[in-house]
Design a protein around this motif. Structure first.
Motif, PDB file in Angstrom:
ATOM      1  N   GLN A 163       9.511  49.080 -20.046  1.00  0.00           N
ATOM      2  CA  GLN A 163       8.218  48.662 -19.479  1.00  0.00           C
ATOM      3  C   GLN A 163       7.345  47.984 -20.522  1.00  0.00           C
ATOM      4  O   GLN A 163       6.127  48.163 -20.559  1.00  0.00           O
ATOM      5  CB  GLN A 163       7.505  49.853 -18.846  1.00  0.00           C
ATOM      6  CG  GLN A 163       8.257  50.459 -17.675  1.00  0.00           C
ATOM      7  CD  GLN A 163       7.467  51.519 -16.943  1.00  0.00           C
ATOM      8  OE1 GLN A 163       6.264  51.665 -17.151  1.00  0.00           O
ATOM      9  NE2 GLN A 163       8.147  52.263 -16.072  1.00  0.00           N
ATOM     10  N   LEU A 164       7.989  47.173 -21.349  1.00  0.00           N
ATOM     11  CA  LEU A 164       7.230  46.418 -22.344  1.00  0.00           C
ATOM     12  C   LEU A 164       6.706  45.137 -21.719  1.00  0.00           C
ATOM     13  O   LEU A 164       7.312  44.561 -20.810  1.00  0.00           O
ATOM     14  CB  LEU A 164       8.105  46.083 -23.544  1.00  0.00           C
ATOM     15  CG  LEU A 164       8.765  47.248 -24.285  1.00  0.00           C
ATOM     16  CD1 LEU A 164       9.486  46.742 -25.522  1.00  0.00           C
ATOM     17  CD2 LEU A 164       7.734  48.298 -24.670  1.00  0.00           C
ATOM     18  N   GLY A 165       5.595  44.662 -22.217  1.00  0.00           N
ATOM     19  CA  GLY A 165       5.010  43.412 -21.790  1.00  0.00           C
ATOM     20  C   GLY A 165       4.943  42.428 -22.937  1.00  0.00           C
ATOM     21  O   GLY A 165       5.445  42.674 -24.040  1.00  0.00           O
ATOM     22  N   PRO A 166       4.310  41.283 -22.707  1.00  0.00           N
ATOM     23  CA  PRO A 166       4.229  40.269 -23.769  1.00  0.00           C
ATOM     24  C   PRO A 166       3.540  40.771 -25.030  1.00  0.00           C
ATOM     25  O   PRO A 166       3.946  40.441 -26.136  1.00  0.00           O
ATOM     26  CB  PRO A 166       3.430  39.134 -23.102  1.00  0.00           C
ATOM     27  CG  PRO A 166       3.634  39.331 -21.633  1.00  0.00           C
ATOM     28  CD  PRO A 166       3.749  40.802 -21.432  1.00  0.00           C
ATOM     29  N   GLU A 167       2.520  41.603 -24.848  1.00  0.00           N
ATOM     30  CA  GLU A 167       1.791  42.089 -26.014  1.00  0.00           C
ATOM     31  C   GLU A 167       2.679  42.924 -26.927  1.00  0.00           C
ATOM     32  O   GLU A 167       2.719  42.730 -28.143  1.00  0.00           O
ATOM     33  CB  GLU A 167       0.576  42.900 -25.549  1.00  0.00           C
ATOM     34  CG  GLU A 167      -0.297  43.383 -26.703  1.00  0.00           C
ATOM     35  CD  GLU A 167      -1.469  44.233 -26.210  1.00  0.00           C
ATOM     36  OE1 GLU A 167      -2.260  44.693 -27.055  1.00  0.00           O
ATOM     37  OE2 GLU A 167      -1.575  44.439 -24.977  1.00  0.00           O
ATOM     38  N   GLY A 168       3.402  43.858 -26.339  1.00  0.00           N
ATOM     39  CA  GLY A 168       4.282  44.686 -27.145  1.00  0.00           C
ATOM     40  C   GLY A 168       5.403  43.896 -27.787  1.00  0.00           C
ATOM     41  O   GLY A 168       5.779  44.140 -28.945  1.00  0.00           O
ATOM     42  N   ALA A 169       5.961  42.937 -27.045  1.00  0.00           N
ATOM     43  CA  ALA A 169       7.055  42.143 -27.594  1.00  0.00           C
ATOM     44  C   ALA A 169       6.584  41.284 -28.754  1.00  0.00           C
ATOM     45  O   ALA A 169       7.284  41.142 -29.775  1.00  0.00           O
ATOM     46  CB  ALA A 169       7.660  41.278 -26.496  1.00  0.00           C
ATOM     47  N   LEU A 170       5.404  40.688 -28.613  1.00  0.00           N
ATOM     48  CA  LEU A 170       4.884  39.860 -29.709  1.00  0.00           C
ATOM     49  C   LEU A 170       4.599  40.716 -30.940  1.00  0.00           C
ATOM     50  O   LEU A 170       4.847  40.295 -32.080  1.00  0.00           O
ATOM     51  CB  LEU A 170       3.615  39.142 -29.252  1.00  0.00           C
ATOM     52  CG  LEU A 170       3.836  38.006 -28.238  1.00  0.00           C
ATOM     53  CD1 LEU A 170       2.511  37.475 -27.734  1.00  0.00           C
ATOM     54  CD2 LEU A 170       4.633  36.887 -28.884  1.00  0.00           C
ATOM     55  N   GLY A 171       4.090  41.912 -30.702  1.00  0.00           N
ATOM     56  CA  GLY A 171       3.847  42.795 -31.835  1.00  0.00           C
ATOM     57  C   GLY A 171       5.124  43.177 -32.557  1.00  0.00           C
ATOM     58  O   GLY A 171       5.172  43.189 -33.800  1.00  0.00           O
TER      59      GLY A 171
END
Length: 1835
Positions: A1674-1682
């Protein structure tokens, strides 16, 4: 006409007389002798034929005078068998001739014969008069008498009759006619038109079709009356039969019985009358009423003597030939006896004028006449009812009684439905009663229902009780008449006044009678078929039954039904609700057209608004009606239901016979969006009625009227009505045979229809002059966008001017291509006149017309007769016409001279993009570049593709041009003119593609073209195929290839005459327009990017001699490099090969030399091997099957190492030594492949002998060389003599293989693998000897070598070595079935000490490791052996005294084996590892095992995973863990751990301070168990691996683990997948993981961690991290970019998985790169083109990447292009997965080009992308590494 004929009156009468006397010439001769005694009758007549002889004799008699002639005529009538009608006509002219003298032969017989004739004539005349009198009495006028049926009122108005085509043999369903639609008028047919009395001989049958109530029976009776009154004077006799009465006839019938016994019997002389009727059949009319009620077999012949059989014979003309037959029937399947030439008429009932006329006649001079007409005009429902004549009559009867007692407007309100109309009629008939006679009505209703149920409509007195009979006849509800059941059987019959009245009473019985239960009532609610079905059992009468049942369900009928049933209204309402519910169930969307019409009638009768709305909403969005008659009432019922619908609907009527005024029923129907009629029965009357309806249909957008018979009169009505329909978007008037003026009249209204998008006028009669007028309309009308005419096709496409660029939807053109919305701002006209017979002068007119018009999208004039002049005019005018797409002049008789003219003027237009001319294929097409506003999208695409290709600053974007002049007969003499037009004039701009294939240039033309080629500029492709070139032309073109910088590829195939020159940037320009190019045969993909593109020269199908080769390579010396040369010829001699090798070695820029499909001599391998000494640049040499040679040359900066292969070259033992000697000259041979040769065992021996001379440091491949067991044994024996050999494998199965690996570096031990060697017992000692003499051999694997248990025992006992280890692995089928005791017994026979035993039943594998020399037993083993001297454990303990590893996998341990294993474990003091996995052990056996393990105190590794143990078994095993202080690895996965078991485990783990790996996957630990486990692990400070997946520890368990992780500094791997961990547990876990500095593998997938956990994890990623798995987290763009920022530049990460997360716009991006990353998994992450561009840039910074998984995303062609750009730079990449994306053929082609520069890539998966199968197959044939299959190993 001769005088005799004149006096006879007609030639027919004269002809009859001649034919009559020709039958008795002797009688005539006697008469001639009597009247002319002085003449010889035969004088002068001998040569004449009988008819001419009779004529001559008659003329002689006539010449004697009138008296003689009268006497002769009298003799003829009295003595000859003269037909009565002929006799009457003869005697009426010349009298009776009394008192004359007669010949002696007949003087005595003449008076009696005369008298007989006279009597016969009188009998016939008497009968005919009686017949007329009977008909006049039966069907005559006058007021109805008391007791006569209500339907017998005398107000008669003829209904609408419409002529149809001839009746088909089996079916009368209407179809579209293809004949002349104006051959006959179709409406307002008079009664006289029913009979064409001038018809020729043959069946004279007329079929009258009409639905019930249309007046068929009334018309039949009307015909009888008219005949009786003398109006049908052609017919002397008329007979009317009703099939309902004929069905009652018993026994066989003859025709006289049918005519006389069932109609009117002559008083005398029946035979004479019948004979007269036969002789005068042409004046006899027989009417058969109600054919639908006839009983006849459905198949087979008719029953002889039946009434239907007589009817069939009459129709066929076998009975009473020449008579007239009129038959009436409801529409349906008609019997086969009706002849195909029968005239068919449809009876349609009344239109509005006829209704008014009927009402006027009905009321006559009565004072209520105007009131009745006013009621009729004011009530639309009443008008609809009165369209049926029978209902109109009933309505008038009701109005006559209602008008005097009701105020204006109320009378019609009482007659809203058919049912209530009949109800009022019955009430009026019973008005004499003070109250409703309910009981009598129900009894009469019961009779009606019983009759319908049994198929009876005529009742006898026995069928009806006397009171009911008296009641019915007294009130006019029943009629009585004479019924004839046979020649001598007649009686009185009774019937309801009309069949529909019987159905009404039957419905009353069903609804109001308590005897009928609810289930039976619902059973009768059906939708009957409109087609009449006739069976032998009973006819189909249920035409209105369901309608009346539905009508009785109306609330308005409830009081009447309540009184009739003598029940309360609640009881009646319940039965009405049952009917309504049954109708609701019938309202399904899948009803056929006829059933739907019946349903609409029924629903309308109920007057239930809810049911009507439900039915309307449940209708499909499109209704189609095919091939069944539709009346005004049908369409009115449908329109009534549609009025309750919320959404619009489409109506399509195809092949349906339509009532002419039925479109009036659609007046005000606002729910119809599309309306289409296709029927030849639609004429001017239909068009007029339609014109009245169209302006009232506010939602109508599409109108279709095709295949009709409309004339100019009908068109005028439509033209007046259509401007009143501004909402129309499409009009189709095709196939209506419209003339020029009619078409022009229609087109004139185009400006009035502001929203019209399409006008279809195809298949009409339009001339060329009218086409030009239409073109003028298209030019001047601002809304016309496309005008297309092709033979019979004529279509206008329009764009409404009111729509703006933002609101205009993209409407498809004729081919379905979308039209951009910018056309709303600037109109572009498309004009297509194909195959319209246009000539040159028409082209001139058209060009002048188009010059004054708007910009053009396309002009297509193909298939006309323009010839050279017309084509030149159009090509010249095209420069001024602003054409944005193409000008098509194909198939216009263009010649070669005209081609040059077109070419000279074609370049005048600066926007010309492509010119294609092929005289053979009659193709002339000029394609123009798009305008700037149309190029916006294409330029964006091209800009992106341009970024993939380096450009110099001087390159300016120009419009590339393509010229194709194929199969035009061009010769060498035309080359100069062509080049001048193409390059010298400058008119054609930048020429990119030139195609001159299929001409006749020859070698001279090639030479001239090569000289002039520089003047054409930098082409991207030049096709010169099929031009008759020889080798001289090749040298000329090779010269240009060497000197022209833009020319990169030259591909020549002389035999097939394929010559293709390809320049730079071909990929970008082709792909910019988004289309997939055609692949030329043999064309190679070439990549794009920063690497230098090599030049390639390919010459195929050409005989190469040394002189030609030297000349060719001398020419290529000037060519810049790198250069690839591919040659192919049938045979290449040794001198030619030597020349080729010598020339290639002297060409420094050469990078690749290939010989394909070229036969070489057996000496060629040695010539090629000698090249190593001639050219040190050789990097790879490959020779296959003496036909294919591939030579790769290295550049100076490339690494050393040579790959050499001679496969399939027939090399044998004698070739080994010379080949090895030549290969010894190579400095570094990294691979040698000698597969598919003929070495055999001796060749292998020689090769192993000379191999030390060859400097090989890689693989030696000897597959498919006929090696036997002898060779395999020699391979083992030769290992000591090959010090550099490190590994060897041999498989002697069907796919024989043998490989050896060599290395110059020192490696510990050697490995041999032997498979499918089929060793026999005698081979075992030799194999053992080889193993004993090869101490360096440390591992031997024998797979399916037929080594049985006994042979293995022998082998283990014979192998003896001084020292060292030997691992022997055996894979045989018997291992999987052998008992564990037997396997252990084998180990007991080994000559060395067994240090490892591993058994895997599933893999059928036994592994034994031996240590030499054999060690002495320890004291414990000796004691055990002495204790059990008789057991197997004694020898085992002696052999396995040093056993350190015991592995058992997939075994089924018996109790005996477990007991043995226990005893063995007791003696294994040095056992370090024990594994029992995926096995089954009984509880008792497990106790033995646990007991034995409890004594293994030095155990370091214990694996009991994946076994089928119970929780009780698990508790028993926990005892084996006691005291295991040295335990380092423990795997108890899938072992059920209950509370007590887990408590015991954690207690033991708390003492395992040396524990390094713990795996407890799928143990059901939970959060509580995780707490105890965490506490136990606090002391395991050496723990490196922790696996707790699939345990559902949750957030609480994760928090417990997070608390202890900082105390585990050595932790390298942790797996917590599938544990229901959320952010509450993930964030603490992430924080604690920062303390695990040595962590390498982190797997947290399938937990709901969310972005917060990912960001916390990114705060402190471990420095040693290699694997990061976070799929479905349940990752989103924010977590992936981090995470991407944290991972960027990480030096050790190898595997990242973020699959199944929503990362759209947020994939990890790197600016520093990941140097060791091998795998990136981003499956199903919603990645699109925009996200893919920066991602590919990041992946390019990962040089070690091997797998990229991007399947199930949203990637398109732009993403594919970005990936294709990086493929050449990914040196280690092996697999790219792009399944289930949005990549088209264009993107796949880009990937194929990228693959060409990435040789290490093994596969790109493209399954389930929008690529057509044929395109996919073509792409895969060019690049096999593109995989479109579902399975990864698919083709």
């Amino acid at each position: 006409m001769d005088p005799v004929s004149l006096q006879l009156g007609t030639t027919n009468l004269w002809g009859w007389l001649v034919r009559l006397l020709s039958e008795d010439p002797e009688w005539l001769s006697d008469k001639v002798k009597f009247f002319l005694p002085n003449e010889d009758p035969s004088s002068g007549t001998e040569a004449l034929d009988p008819a001419q002889r009779v004529i001559l004799q008659l003329k002689k008699l006539h010449a004697q005078g009138l008296d003689t002639w009268k006497e002769f005529i009298h003799c003829v009538c009295m003595e000859q068998n003269v037909p009565l009608d002929l006799e009457v006509r003869l005697l009426s002219i010349w009298g009776d001739g009394d008192g004359l003298k007669h010949p002696h032969q007949s003087c005595e017989s003449s008076p009696p014969r005369k008298q007989l004739k006279k009597q016969h004539r009188e009998l016939v005349q008497t009968y005919l008069q009686q017949l007329r009198t009977s008909a006049q009495r039966r069907y005559g006028g006058g007021l109805p008498e008391p007791g006569r049926p209500l339907s017998f009122h005398q107000a008669y108005v003829p209904p609408i009759l419409q002529r149809s085509r001839a009746t088909a043999p089996l079916d009368t369903q209407e179809e579209i006619l293809t004949g002349d639609p104006r051959a006959e008028d179709d409406t307002d047919v008079s009664i006289r038109d029913l009979f064409n009395t001038r018809a020729k001989k043959g069946p004279r049958v007329t079929v009258l079709l009409g639905k019930a109530g249309m007046g068929k029976s009334t018309l039949a009776q009307r015909l009888c009356r008219k005949w009786a009154d003398g109006q049908l004077d052609h017919f002397q006799a008329l007979f009317l039969f009703e099939f309902r009465q004929l069905n009652l006839v018993e026994g066989a019938l003859t025709l006289p019985q049918l005519l006389f016994d069932l109609s009117l019997n002559p008083e005398a002389g029946a035979d004479v009358v019948f004979q007269y009727l036969k002789e005068n059949a042409g004046r006899v009319l027989l009417i058969f009423d109600g054919l639908e009620e006839a009983l006849h077999p459905c198949s087979g012949g008719d029953t002889p003597g039946s009434a239907f059989a007589l009817f069939s014979d009459l129709c066929r003309g076998t009975l009473l030939p020449g008579c007239w037959v009129l038959v009436t029937s409801r529409p349906g399947k008609l019997p086969a006896c009706l002849p195909t030439e029968a005239a068919t008429f449809h009876m349609w009932g009344f239109d509005t004028l006829r209704v008014q006329e009927y009402v006027g006649r009905f009321f006559g001079d009565q004072p209520w006449r105007e009131a009745a007409l006013a009621e009729l005009r004011a009530d639309r429902h009443l008008q609809i009812l009165c369209a049926v004549p029978a209902l109109c009559q009933v309505a008038c009867l009701c109005l006559r009684h209602l008008l005097p007692v009701h105020s204006p407007g109320q009378s019609a309100a009482l007659l809203p439905t058919v049912t209530q109309l009949y109800m009022q009629m019955v009430l009026l008939a019973l008005s004499s009663h003070g109250c409703l006679p309910a009981r009598s009505l129900l009894r009469l209703s019961k009779v009606a229902l019983r009759g319908l149920d049994t198929g009876k409509v005529i009742f006898s007195a026995e069928d009806i009780s006397p009171p009911v009979l008296a009641f019915g006849t007294a009130h006019g509800l029943l009629t009585s008449f004479c019924v004839r059941r046979g020649p001598e059987h007649q009686g009185t019959g009774f019937a309801f006044a009309h069949l529909s009245l019987q159905e009404f009473f039957a419905a009353l019985m069903l609804v109001a009678s308590p005897e009928v239960d609810r289930g039976e009532l619902v059973h009768w609610v059906t939708l009957p078929s409109p087609w009449v079905r006739r069976t032998k059992a009973k006819p189909d009468f249920l035409g209105h039954q369901s309608t009346f049942l539905a009508g009785l369900a109306s609330c308005a009928c409830r009081p009447f039904l309540s009184r009739l049933a003598q029940r309360d209204e609640a009881w009646v309402g319940d039965r009405q609700a049952a009917i309504t519910q049954a109708l609701r169930k019938l309202a399904t969307p899948r009803l056929t057209g006829p059933k739907l019409v019946e349903l609409c009638h029924c629903v309308g009768e109920t007057q239930e608004l809810g049911l009507a709305r439900f039915t309307a909403q449940n209708l499909p969005c499109q209704l189609s009606f095919h091939n069944f008659p539709l009346t005004y009432a049908n369409l009115a019922a449908l329109a009534n239901i549609l009025g309750h619908r919320d959404t619009t609907i489409h109506l399509n009527f195809e092949g349906c016979p339509l009532e002419p005024h039925c479109p009036e029923a659609l007046v005000g129907c606002g729910q119809v969006e599309k309306l289409s009629f296709k029927s030849r029965k639609c004429g001017d009357a239909f068009a007029e009625a339609l014109s009245r309806s169209l302006p009232t249909m506010g939602s109508l957008q599409m109108l279709g009227l095709a295949g009709s018979r409309i004339t100019s009169q009908g068109i005028s009505h439509l033209v007046q009505a259509l401007p009143l329909c501004p909402q129309l978007e499409e009009i189709s008037l095709q196939n209506n045979q419209l003339k020029d003026q009619e078409v022009l009249n229609i087109v004139e209204i185009l400006p009035c229809l502001s929203r019209l998008r399409k006008l279809n006028l195809s298949h009409n009669n339009v001339s060329v002059s009218t086409l030009l007028c239409l073109a003028k309309v298209a030019v001047t009308c601002p809304t016309v966008r496309v005008l297309q005419a092709r033979q019979a096709e004529l279509i206008f496409l329009l764009s409404p001017p009111t729509e703006t660029a933002t609101s205009l939807q993209r409407a498809p053109d004729l081919q379905g291509n979308a039209i951009p919305s910018t056309e709303a701002l600037t109109r572009r006209l498309t004009l297509r006149f194909q195959k319209c017979e246009l000539q040159a002068h028409d082209a001139e007119v058209l060009a002048a017309l188009l010059r004054e018009g708007p910009h053009l999208e396309e002009v297509d004039l193909s298939g006309n007769q323009l010839e050279d002049e017309g084509c030149r005019l159009m090509a010249e005018a095209a420069a001024q016409l602003h054409i944005s797409r193409k000008l098509d002049l194909s198939d216009n008789r263009l010649t070669t001279a005209g081609l040059l003219c077109v070419l000279s003027v074609a370049g005048l237009g600066r926007s010309l993009a492509e010119l294609h001319i092929s005289l053979r294929h009659k193709t002339v097409v000029l394609v123009y570049a798009q305008e700037p506003e149309q190029l916006e999208e294409t330029q964006e695409r091209a800009a992106f593709l341009d970024s993939l290709v380096p450009q110099t600053p001087s390159e300016l974007p120009q419009s590339p041009r393509t010229i194709r002049l194929t199969h035009c007969g061009l010769r060498a003499k035309h080359v100069g003119q062509l080049c001048k037009a193409l390059g010298g004039s400058g008119h054609l701009g930048r020429l990119c593609h030139l195609d001159l294939s299929g001409n006749a240039l020859g070698d001279q033309g090639a030479t001239l073209l090569a000289q002039l080629l520089p003047g054409l500029g930098a082409l991207q492709s030049l096709n010169l195929g099929e031009n008759g070139f020889s080798l001289d032309a090749v040298f000329s073109l090779a010269q240009s290839f060497s000197t022209l910088e833009w020319l990169l590829h030259l591909d020549i195939s002389l035999k097939s005459q394929c010559v293709l020159l390809i320049g730079d940037r071909r990929g970008r320009d082709v792909l910019a327009d988004g289309s997939l190019p055609e692949f030329p045969t043999g064309a190679q993909f070439f990549g794009f990017g920063q690497r230098c593109v090599p030049r390639s020269f390919r010459l195929q199908e050409c005989q190469l001699e040394p002189q030609g080769l030297r000349r060719l390579f001398e020419t290529l010396e000037k060519c810049p490099g790198p250069l690839e040369v591919e040659l192919s010829c049938e045979v290449l001699s040794d001198p030619s090969l030597e020349t080729l090798l010598h020339c290639s070695s002297g060409l420094p820029q050469l990078s690749l030399l290939q010989l394909s499909h070229t036969r070489l001599s057996p000496r060629s391998p040695f010539l090629l091997a000698d090249l190593f000494s001639l050219c040190p640049r050789v990097q790879k040499l490959e020779l296959r099957c003496l036909q294919h040679v591939s030579l790769h040359f290295r550049s100076s900066e490339e690494q050393l190492g040579v790959c050499c292969g001679f496969t399939g070259c027939g090399l044998g033992q004698e070739h080994v030594e010379p080949l090895c000697w030549l290969l010894s000259k190579c400095d570094d041979l990294s691979q040698l492949d000698l597969s598919a040769n003929q070495l055999g065992d001796e060749g292998l021996r020689c090769l192993l002998e000379f191999l030390p001379q060859v400097p090989i440091s890689g693989w030696l491949v000897l597959n498919q060389n006929s090696i036997s067991q002898e060779g395999a044994l020699r391979l083992v024996e030769a290992l000591p003599s090959c010090p550099c050999a490190r590994e060897a494998s041999a498989n002697l199965g069907s796919e024989q293989s043998l490989r050896m690996r060599f290395s110059r570096q020192e490696e510990a031990g050697k490995t041999v693998r032997l498979s499918e060697c089929s060793f026999r017992p005698e081979h075992v000692p030799r194999l053992a000897a080889g193993l004993s003499q090869a101490p360096q051999l440390t591992e031997l694997t024998l797979t399916r070598c037929c080594l049985g248990l006994e042979q293995l025992t022998v082998l283990l006992s014979l192998v003896r070595r001084p020292a060292g280890l030997l691992s022997l692995r055996v894979e045989e089928p018997w291992v999987g079935t052998a008992q564990e005791l037997a396997l252990l017994e084998v180990s007991a026979q080994a000559s060395g000490t067994v240090t490892q035993i591993s058994v895997s039943k599933t893999q059928q594998q036994l592994c034994v490791q031996l240590e030499f020399p054999r060690q002495e037993e320890n004291a414990e083993a000796v004691a055990l052996r002495l204790t059990h001297p008789s057991l197997l454990v004694g020898p085992l303990t002696e052999t396995c005294t040093r056993l350190r590893q015991l592995r058992l996998s997939q075994v089924d341990l018996s109790d005996a084996s477990s007991l043995l294993l226990q005893s063995l474990l007791l003696s294994l003091s040095e056992l370090r590892e024990f594994r029992l996995t995926s096995s089954r052990v009984s509880t008792e056996g497990l106790a033995h095992l646990a007991s034995g393990l409890s004594h293994c105190h030095h155990l370091e590794e214990l694996d009991l995973s994946n076994n089928q143990f119970s929780e009780q078994d698990a508790r028993a095993l926990m005892g084996a863990l006691e005291g295991k202080r040295r335990l380092r690895r423990l795997d108890l996965s899938h072992l059920p751990l209950g509370c007590s078991t887990l408590a015991k485990l954690t207690r033991e783990l708390s003492h395992a301070v040396l524990l390094q790996s713990l795996s407890l996957s799928t143990n059901g630990i939970g959060d509580v168990g995780c707490f105890h486990l965490s506490e136990a692990l606090r002391s395991a400070t050496s723990l490196e691996e922790l696996g707790l997946s699939y345990n559902q520890i949750g957030d609480t368990g994760a928090q417990y683990l997070a608390a202890i992780l900082p105390g585990l500094p050595a932790l390298r791997k942790i797996d917590l997948s599938w544990n229901s961990i959320g952010p509450a547990g993930g964030m603490p876990l992430a924080k604690s993981l920062t303390h695990c500095r040595r962590l390498e593998d982190l797997m947290l997938g399938w937990n709901a961690l969310e972005d917060s956990t990912a960001l916390e994890l990114a705060q402190g990623l471990p420095a040693h991290l290699k694997v990061l798995h976070l799929p479905s987290s349940q990752l989103g763009p924010e977590g992936a970019l981090g995470l991407g920022e944290a991972l960027d530049g990480h030096p050790r990460v190898e595997d990242i998985s973020l699959a199944e997360n929503r990362l759209a716009g947020g994939v990890p991006l790197f600016s520093k790169g990941l140097p060791l990353l091998r795998k990136m998994d981003l499956i199903s992450c919603e990645i699109n083109n925009q996200t893919a561009k920066p991602l590919t840039t990041s992946l390019m910074l990962c040089p070690a990447l091997e797998e990229i998984l991007l399947s199930w995303n949203l990637l398109g062609d732009e993403a594919a292009a970005a990936l294709a750009r990086i493929l050449p730079q990914m040196g280690r990449l092996k697999k790219v997965d792009l399944e289930k994306n949005q990549i088209t053929a264009c993107g796949a082609w880009l990937l194929a080009e990228g693959l060409a520069q990435g040789p290490g890539i093994q596969v790109i998966r493209l399954w389930n992308n929008p690529i057509a199968p044929d395109v996919a197959q073509r792409l895969q044939s060019q690049e096999p590494r593109l995989d479109f299959a579902f399975f990864e190993d698919g083709p």
